[in-house]
Structures are given as structure tokens and as C-alpha cells.
Design an enzyme around this catalytic site. Structure first.
Site, short mmCIF file in Angstrom:
data_model
loop_
_atom_site.label_atom_id
_atom_site.label_comp_id
_atom_site.label_asym_id
_atom_site.label_seq_id
_atom_site.Cartn_x
_atom_site.Cartn_y
_atom_site.Cartn_z
N CYS A 191 9.14 3.69 72.29
CA CYS A 191 8.37 4.78 71.69
C CYS A 191 7.35 5.22 72.75
CB CYS A 191 7.69 4.34 70.40
SG CYS A 191 8.80 3.56 69.21
N ALA A 193 6.19 8.29 74.25
CA ALA A 193 5.24 9.41 74.33
C ALA A 193 3.85 8.95 73.89
CB ALA A 193 5.72 10.57 73.47
N GLY A 195 3.24 8.86 77.24
CA GLY A 195 3.74 8.47 78.55
C GLY A 195 2.80 7.68 79.45
N SER A 196 1.60 7.36 78.99
CA SER A 196 0.67 6.61 79.85
C SER A 196 1.20 5.21 80.17
CB SER A 196 -0.70 6.51 79.17
OG SER A 196 -1.26 7.78 78.98
N LYS A 197 1.76 4.54 79.18
CA LYS A 197 2.30 3.20 79.42
C LYS A 197 3.57 3.28 80.27
CE LYS A 197 0.50 1.29 75.06
NZ LYS A 197 0.02 2.58 74.50
N CYS A 331 -1.77 0.32 67.69
CA CYS A 331 -3.20 0.63 67.77
C CYS A 331 -3.78 0.65 66.36
CB CYS A 331 -3.43 1.97 68.48
SG CYS A 331 -2.52 3.36 67.79
#
Length: 869
Positions: A191, A193, A195-197, A331
Site C-alpha cells: 500500500c 501511496a 510514496g515516501s516509504k 498510523c
């Protein structure tokens, strides 16, 4: 309008009475308002900020015991404050050491001087390796509004746009660190989006690679939403990686992609060394960043996502190699979304998976253990056991939400004998039949509240003689407080007030053996009604390790919730609320899958595994399997490839064959050519062999781009893209020159310079002898007066240019030019580069020759649609 039209409801008489010319508020606005207007001290009307409190939220988490009672005020107080900004330096970038040095030596002191009594206005996160992640004591809003921070804010925006840094919440950086990624790992971000990870994972596999080389690993980034996939593509494009594939699938149905009959051949099956399972969640750990959640939050948000989270996690384990590691994260602070999901995953895995203890990893990260017990709240009441769930709510509240994950067998007390009152005995799970109850009674077996044994038909515990049978005892059995049997203290809970962050939950799984999933109690509710339909699909769906437990047909978590506890549309997928609806969905899936298989069988597949359809203008247009997504096609036009290799003098050591792909089936009208690594190439080949099960929205690194020229202008129709230049640079021997510092800066500042106007006359003469078309200009290094082919290193600075008839023009964006100027100035110890004087001032204005339009990128063509998204 015509004369025959009827009059509308608004008539002239409606305007006869004098009324105030204002909009009327609707009933909802009159009663409640999320942002009520207020009168400021100056008399002007303004808007109140979001209310940072929610009574239901506080009651729920106090009861769950998220933090100790004496910490509660501090916990809530930090949640009500804005989230400090944080960012991460791209460790695989060319200038990452320069940027880190600039932060340590420049911005730390300047921000402390400008901040009013603020201690440690900027500091590295102590738990992130190598001082590559930084924390600010300012929120993103303060950075935008505070004039004294303008220079630093502009720095952040520029470096983020280029890809040298990524602005990301601090706790969001933690899950990839627990994956223990190496350069040769195949990684799935289920999952992904926004996209930071994913960007962080790409950094990890690229960090140790040499210039011109690619890692052996890859990252497949997936997201279910097309628009979020576009955001993901935009975010990861800054990384310029040939080892990335972006897909668009429901995570719980991500394809296994393996050839039938080849289970023993690992390369013929798509499995991963690492899986990041950052699932959709209620998001109440981001209250500091998104204060609107205070108003929206309700317990139904977490309850409604529980089933989906279990399915995604189990699918991730099914795609994980034995010996691999999977990180499950949210989160959210809700144990129903966290510990309950982890417990259910361990329960279903039946010993194939273990929960790792990661307390020794990232020792400076303050974390708390997972909870061992919790309750479920539904419809305003607390439920300590599945036995307490009302019958009409059993389609929305599942046994896996509770610590034990078990269905309590309740036998209702009756006054008569068993034979006359058999119908009143009830097994809540639906597994234990009345006939088996009768047989047990005749055999002298007692009935007591017990847990269902998952792998046996006997579901009732043998404990007491028949004379004390619950069917004959006029007393009700009550469930004790449940405590999970799994080592959930190994989970990682991050709470906001420990290190001034958001909240996060992380669990790290290690796969010990092939997944032999056993049916848990929560899965039994619908299992019997589903079996017949599932058996019909056995020949149509490719099976994997956990095909018995993870139904690839289940695509939702739909729960029946009241309006006051409804799951928001953006966070909760649609779902079925009854057995009948689920059966109808399964029947539709049966039909759909059969149709897909029939179409695949009829497909006249070429070497790329796609079917040919007659297109316009007599051309054979190759269509991809997925509607609305451009096909992935290997570029094998030998004439074009040879012309590119000859024009730039590309060494034979750099493989082009079977590494170039396009998104346009017409080789004569290809706008962009992408380069893919060996690992991505293998996945593409496998995907073609299995009938294109992967819905690929983006992949690879843009390396060549078509340039529209006159027929006699250049012998090569493709120029090297800025993204692909670092990869290709060590292998180029033609169309490449080294420029002095002065001339290099001239090009970056003025974009176009005539041959005669270069400071180094010898360089201008060499530039005029290049062929018309794309060329590469290097910044001459002090220790290397002349260019030596293949001797570039990580410190080499190069730009793509265009050799026109009378000048050299830069093919780099304005932002990239400014970034290079700043980096050069920093290396030379200058505050900021200043524009040097051009020898001939007239040439500064007269920068255009008859071919200057050749360096301007063309308008988007057919295969640009995907990248434009």
C-alpha cells in the site's frame, strides 16, 4: 429559450416582496458548523481553527489503556499541538554528503540565531542512521508563514523537488528501517501511496551502488487507487531508478504470478525477500498533522477496517519468501487495527510465522510494547468477548477483534430434557451442529463455554460428567477478561509525547516455513456458505501458498454501521453486509475470472504476451490486458538501438538488448525509451508468461527521448535524458567534453553560449567539431585535466546539452541548473554563485540560432499519457 417551454417554478411574484439579498443557511448549517465564524479583536469576521478534542476519542483510549493514567494530560496536550516538520536526506543522491554538511555547519547555527529562544530549532533524529533524517521545531505552516525562515523554506522546497531530500513525518520513516533491506532484495510495498516509504526503500537498495551500475534487487510499489498511483509515480520519479515497478491492484488480491507446475523453480514465481505492509487505517495517529480527524473520529473507523487489514497482512505473508521479513504498520493507535490484527495473523499462520523482538534495533528510538488485552466498543457499549456481541451485530464484529480470537460456545440453559429442547442449544460459530451436540450428550460429555478447536470437528471441551451438562443447568456462563496468548509485547508502539512525533504501530514478522494457514474462528462465520462457490474457481485461479485461507475474491471489509459510526468513504472500502451479498459477489467473480481466462486462451500472444488488434491506418496495434493502461513493450528495433550506440559510443559492456522498454507499441512513433534492471526484466518476462497478471502503471528509468529534428540535422533521433545520464555516463566515449569551471557555470546560468564566446577557446573549438545533436558536458576536475572515458566517479558533475549549428544549449531545467550552481559554490566555499561576465555581451542576448528550437522538448505523444499522470 423557445416559446413552447413551460415556465419554471420561479415566478415574477416571488420577487415582489422585499427580502434581504443573502443566501439562506440550510438546516445543517444552522444547527452545527465545523468552522464557526467568530469576530476578531479588530472587528473582522474570521474562522475558528479545528477543535482539537473529541469526547468519544478520549473515553475510548482511556479505557484501552494506551498510556498510563498519570501520563494522560501530557499525551492529550501533545496531540493538540501542531506536528513538527521533518525530512530525510536521500542517501543515494550524488550530493547527500554536501547537503548534510550544509545542515550541520550552516542551518543549525543560522536557525538558532533567527529563532526566538527556540532550543535545537533543527537537529538530526537520534535514532535515524548517519544523521540523514532531521527534525524541526516548526510546523509546516510556520515554515510557510515565518519570514525569518524563508531561506531555509526555499532550500527545502528546491531540494525536495529535485529529489535530494524527502519531506516526511518522522515516525513514517521507521517501518522501512525495521525491514533490514539489502541491495539484492526483492521488495513489495503493498500500500505504497503517496510514496515516501517507497522512496526510502529505493534509497536503501541504491545506496552502495557504483556509478553506472544497478543493484540486483527491485521494489514493486502497489496501490489500489489510480489517482494515488499517479501521486506515487510523481514522488518516486525523483529517485530516477531502473529498479522500480508501480502496480495498481487491491493489496489483498495482489497476483502471485507463477507458472503452473513450476513451484520448485523459484525464479518462475514472484516472491519477495521483504514486504512492507503499511495498511489503510483510521489514521488517528496523524491528529497533529491532520486536525480534521478530531471532528471525524469514531470507533467505527477502526472496526470497519479490521478485516481488510487482516487480509492484506496475510496476503503479504503469502508472497514472502521463507526466511524473509515483513513489517506490518499503521498510523493508528487503535488495538483493533494493531494488536488484534497481529494476533489473528499469528493465529492463522499456525506456527509458520513468528513475531520478532526488535528492541535491540534502533536503540535510541523510544518505543512501548504492544498491548496484551483490550476491548471492542460497538454501538456505545464495551465488549470484552465475542460472546457479548449481539446477534444482529455479528456481521460487523468478528472474533479476531478480541484478544483470544475465539468464539465462545454458549449453550442456553433450559428447564426440560435435551430431546425436547434440542433447538435451544446453540453453537455461536455455526460449526457445531445440533446432531453433534446430541451425540455428545448421549456419550456423557459435558458442555461448557469453550473455544473452537480450529482443525478438528470436535469443538466442545470435555470437562465434566453428563449429569452436569449445561443444557440441564439453570445458570448462565460468563466469559472472563480475555488476554492474548501471543507475545504482543514484541510489537512497537510509538506515542506522540515520547519524542514529539506522531503515533505509529509496527510489528515485524519472520517467515519460518511455507504458510500453512489454518482456518480461525473469525473465518468460520462465512466459510461454510462460501465453500461451494470457492471450489468452482479452483481451476480458474492460480493458487499460491495460502489459497485456502486468503480468498482472492474478498475485496472489502464491509460492516453494517450506523450513520454516527460510519466509515468514511476515503478510508473504508465498500463491502458486503450479508451472506447473500457476499455470495452474489462471489458468483460475479466466478463469471469474471472465467471470462478473463477465456480471453487469455483466445489471445494470439506474441513474444510479449499481448494480443494484436487491428488499429487505424493499417497498423497492428498491440493492446495491453488492462483497460486504460498503456502496454509494456520491449523495445527491440535494432536499427534505432545501433544508431544510438554508435552516435554516443556506448560501450558493449552496457547492455541495451532486452533492457529497453516503451509504453507505445508502434516502434516508429516511440517518444520515450525506458531502461530496466535485470531484476525488473525478469519480472516482466514472468508477467508476460502468466498472461500479464500485473497491472503495471509505471516502470524503469527514462534514458532516451526522441527529438524532432530536420532530416539533415542529426544522425541520431534520440537524446539522452537527464534522468538516465548518471547511469549511462561511464560508458560514453563520443559526444562528450570536459569544460572548465568558468565555462560550466556560464552554461548553467545563460543556458546557451556560442562557440566563440567560451572562456576556453580550445573548448569552443572542440565543441564546434561535435556532431549535431545531443552531447554531454562534464565539469573538469582539478586532478583530471582531460576526460578519460569510463573514469567518472560519484563526484563527477555532468549535464546534457545540445550541439546546434553555432552554439551549445543546456537541456536541464532551471531548478536543476540552480541546484548545480549552489552545489558547486558550496564545494568552493562561496556563499552563492554570481554570474560571471561573458566575453561578448552581445552573445548573452543573442542566444538563439536557427536550430535553438531543437533543444525544446516536444509536445506529449501517445506514450506520454502514462508519465504525464
Amino acid at each position: 429559450m423557445g416559446g413552447g417551454q413551460k415556465r419554471g417554478r420561479t415566478q415574477r411574484r416571488h420577487f415582489r416582496n422585499g427580502r434581504e439579498n443573502v443566501w439562506k443557511k440550510n438546516r445543517l448549517e444552522r444547527t452545527t458548523s465545523s468552522s464557526p465564524s467568530v469576530v476578531n479583536a479588530d472587528g473582522n469576521t474570521g474562522w475558528e481553527t479545528f477543535a482539537t478534542q473529541n469526547v468519544a476519542f478520549e473515553q475510548y483510549y482511556k479505557e484501552q489503556g494506551i498510556v498510563r493514567e498519570e501520563e494522560w494530560d501530557e499525551f492529550i496536550g501533545v496531540l493538540q499541538k501542531p506536528l513538527p516538520a521533518a525530512f530525510r536526506i536521500n542517501s543515494s543522491g550524488q550530493f547527500y554528503q554536501d547537503i548534510r554538511s550544509q545542515l550541520e555547519n550552516d542551518f543549525v547555527s543560522s536557525l538558532e540565531a533567527t529563532s526566538e529562544g527556540e532550543k535545537e530549532a533543527i537537529r538530526p533524529l537520534p535514532w535515524y542512521p548517519e544523521n540523514l533524517a532531521w527534525h524541526l521545531n516548526y510546523s509546516r505552516m510556520q515554515l510557510r508563514k515565518n519570514q525569518t525562515l524563508e531561506r531555509f523554506h526555499e532550500f527545502l522546497k528546491q531540494e525536495n523537488e529535485i529529489g535530494n531530500i524527502t519531506r516526511q513525518e518522522a515516525v513514517s520513516m521507521v517501518p522501512p528501517l525495521f525491514l533490514d533491506v539489502r541491495a539484492d532484495h526483492h521488495i513489495l510495498d503493498m500500500c505504497a501511496a503517496p510514496g515516501s516509504k517507497t522512496f526510502q526503500l529505493l534509497e536503501m537498495i541504491h545506496k552502495v551502488t557504483e556509478p553506472g551500475s544497478l543493484p540486483d534487487g527491485l521494489v514493486i510499489a502497489n496501490d489500489v487507487d489510480v489517482q494515488r498511483c499517479n501521486l506515487l509515480i510523481h514522488q518516486t520519479k525523483r529517485m530516477c531508478s531502473a529498479n522500480l515497478i508501480v502496480t495498481n491492484h487491491e493489496a489483498q488480491q495482489f497476483p502471485s504470478c507463477h507458472l503452473s507446475g513450476s513451484e520448485e523453480i523459484r525464479r518462475d514465481r514472484l516472491l519477495f525477500d521483504r514486504v512492507l505492509c503499511d495498511v489503510p487505517c483510521s489514521g488517528d495517529g496523524t491528529l497533529r498533522k491532520a486536525p480534521d480527524i478530531w471532528r471525524k473520529w469514531n470507533v467505527g473507523m477502526g472496526n470497519g477496517l479490521h478485516r481488510l487489514q487482516v487480509l492484506i497482512a496475510m496476503r503479504g505473508l503469502a508472497l514472502l519468501k521463507v526466511g524473509g521479513r515483513m513489517v506490518y504498520s499503521t498510523c493508528s493507535m487503535n488495538p483493533v487495527e494493531n494488536e488484534a490484527v497481529v494476533s489473528e495473523v499469528l493465529r492463522r499462520s499456525a506456527g509458520s510465522v513468528e513475531l520478532l523482538d526488535v528492541t535491540a534495533e534502533l536503540p535510541e528510538l523510544i518505543r512501548r510494547p504492544g498491548l496484551k488485552k483490550w476491548q471492542v466498543r460497538d454501538k456505545g457499549q464495551w465488549l470484552t468477548s465475542y460472546r457479548d456481541v449481539p446477534k444482529y451485530r455479528k456481521d460487523g464484529i468478528f472474533p479476531s477483534m478480541f484478544p483470544s480470537g475465539q468464539i465462545c460456545v454458549e449453550v442456553k440453559p433450559v428447564s426440560g430434557g435435551l430431546q425436547d429442547n434440542l433447538g435451544t442449544c446453540e453453537a455461536v460459530s455455526g460449526v457445531e451442529s445440533l446432531v453433534s451436540l446430541k451425540m455428545r450428550h448421549q456419550e456423557g460429555i459435558s458442555f461448557e463455554q469453550a473455544s473452537i478447536n480450529d482443525n478438528e470437528e470436535t469443538a466442545i471441551k470435555v470437562d465434566e460428567p453428563a449429569e452436569k451438562c449445561a443444557c440441564q443447568v439453570d445458570s448462565e456462563i460468563t466469559c472472563k477478561e480475555e488476554v492474548s496468548e501471543f507475545p504482543l509485547e514484541r510489537c512497537v508502539r510509538i506515542v506522540p509525547h515520547d519524542q514529539n512525533t506522531g503515533a505509529f504501530f509496527i510489528a515485524v514478522f519472520h517467515k519460518l516455513a511455507p504458510l500453512q494457514e489454518k482456518q480461525s474462528d473469525s473465518g468460520r462465520t462465512f466459510a461454510n456458505r462460501r465453500n461451494n462457490l470457492s471450489e468452482n474457481l479452483s481451476g480458474d485461479i492460480i493458487k499460491d501458498e495460502c489459497s485456502t485461507g486468503i480468498s482472492t475474491l474478498q475485496s472489502s471489509t464491509g460492516e453494517n454501521l450506523d450513520m454516527d459510526e460510519a466509515v468514511p468513504d476515503l478510508t473504508s472500502p465498500p463491502g458486503d453486509s450479508s451472506i447473500e451479498q457476499m455470495e452474489a459477489s462471489l458468483e460475479n467473480e466466478v463469471s469474471t475470472n472465467k471470462n478473463v481466462m477465456e480471453e487469455t486462451d483466445k489471445c494470439t500472444a506474441g513474444e510479449n504476451g499481448v494480443k494484436g488488434v487491428k488499429g487505424g491506418k493499417g497498423r497492428l496495434q498491440i493492446q495491453g490486458k488492462w483497460r486504460g493502461v498503456d502496454p509494456v513493450v520491449f523495445f527491440r528495433d535494432e536499427l534505432t538501438i545501433n544508431s544510438i550506440r554508435t552516435f554516443y559510443g556506448i560501450s558493449e559492456c552496457f547492455p541495451l538488448d532486452d533492457h529497453l522498454v516503451t509504453r507505445n507499441s508502434d516502434a516508429q512513433h516511440v517518444k520515450r525509451i525506458y531502461y530496466v534492471s535485470d531484476s525488473v526484466h525478469d519480472v516482466l518476462n514472468l508477467n508476460f508468461q502468466v498472461g500479464q497478471q500485473l497491472k503495471i502503471t509505471s516502470l524503469g528509468l527514462k534514458i532516451f527521448e526522441r527529438q524532432t529534428l530536420r532530416a539533415d540535422s542529426s544522425s541520431c533521433a534520440y537524446r539522452i535524458s537527464s534522468e538516465g545520464l548518471p547511469l549511462l555516463l561511464p560508458y560514453i566515449s563520443k559526444q562528450i567534453l570536459s569544460a572548465s569551471l568558468a565555462d560550466f557555470e556560464h552554461l548553467l546560468k545563460y543556458k546557451t553560449i556560442k562557440f566563440a564566446d567560451f572562456v576556453d577557446a580550445d573548448f569552443g573549438e572542440k565543441a564546434s567539431m561535435l556532431k549535431l545533436g545531443c552531447c554531454v558536458i562534464l565539469l573538469k576536475q582539478d586532478h583530471q585535466p582531460e576526460l578519460v572515458s569510463g573514469k567518472v566517479d560519484a563526484s563527477t558533475i555532468a549535464i546534457g546539452c545540445w550541439r546546434g549549428k553555432t552554439n551549445i544549449s543546456v537541456m536541464v531545467s532551471q531548478m536543476d541548473c540552480q541546484e548545480l550552481l549552489d552545489r558547486i559554490s558550496a564545494r568552493l566555499g562561496r556563499e552563492r554563485s554570481t554570474a560571471p561576465q561573458i566575453i561578448n555581451n552581445e552573445s548573452c542576448a543573442d542566444v538563439a540560432d536557427e536550430n535553438i528550437e531543437d533543444r525544446i522538448p516536444d509536445e506529449d505523444s501517445e506514450d506520454d499519457k502514462q508519465e504525464a499522470a
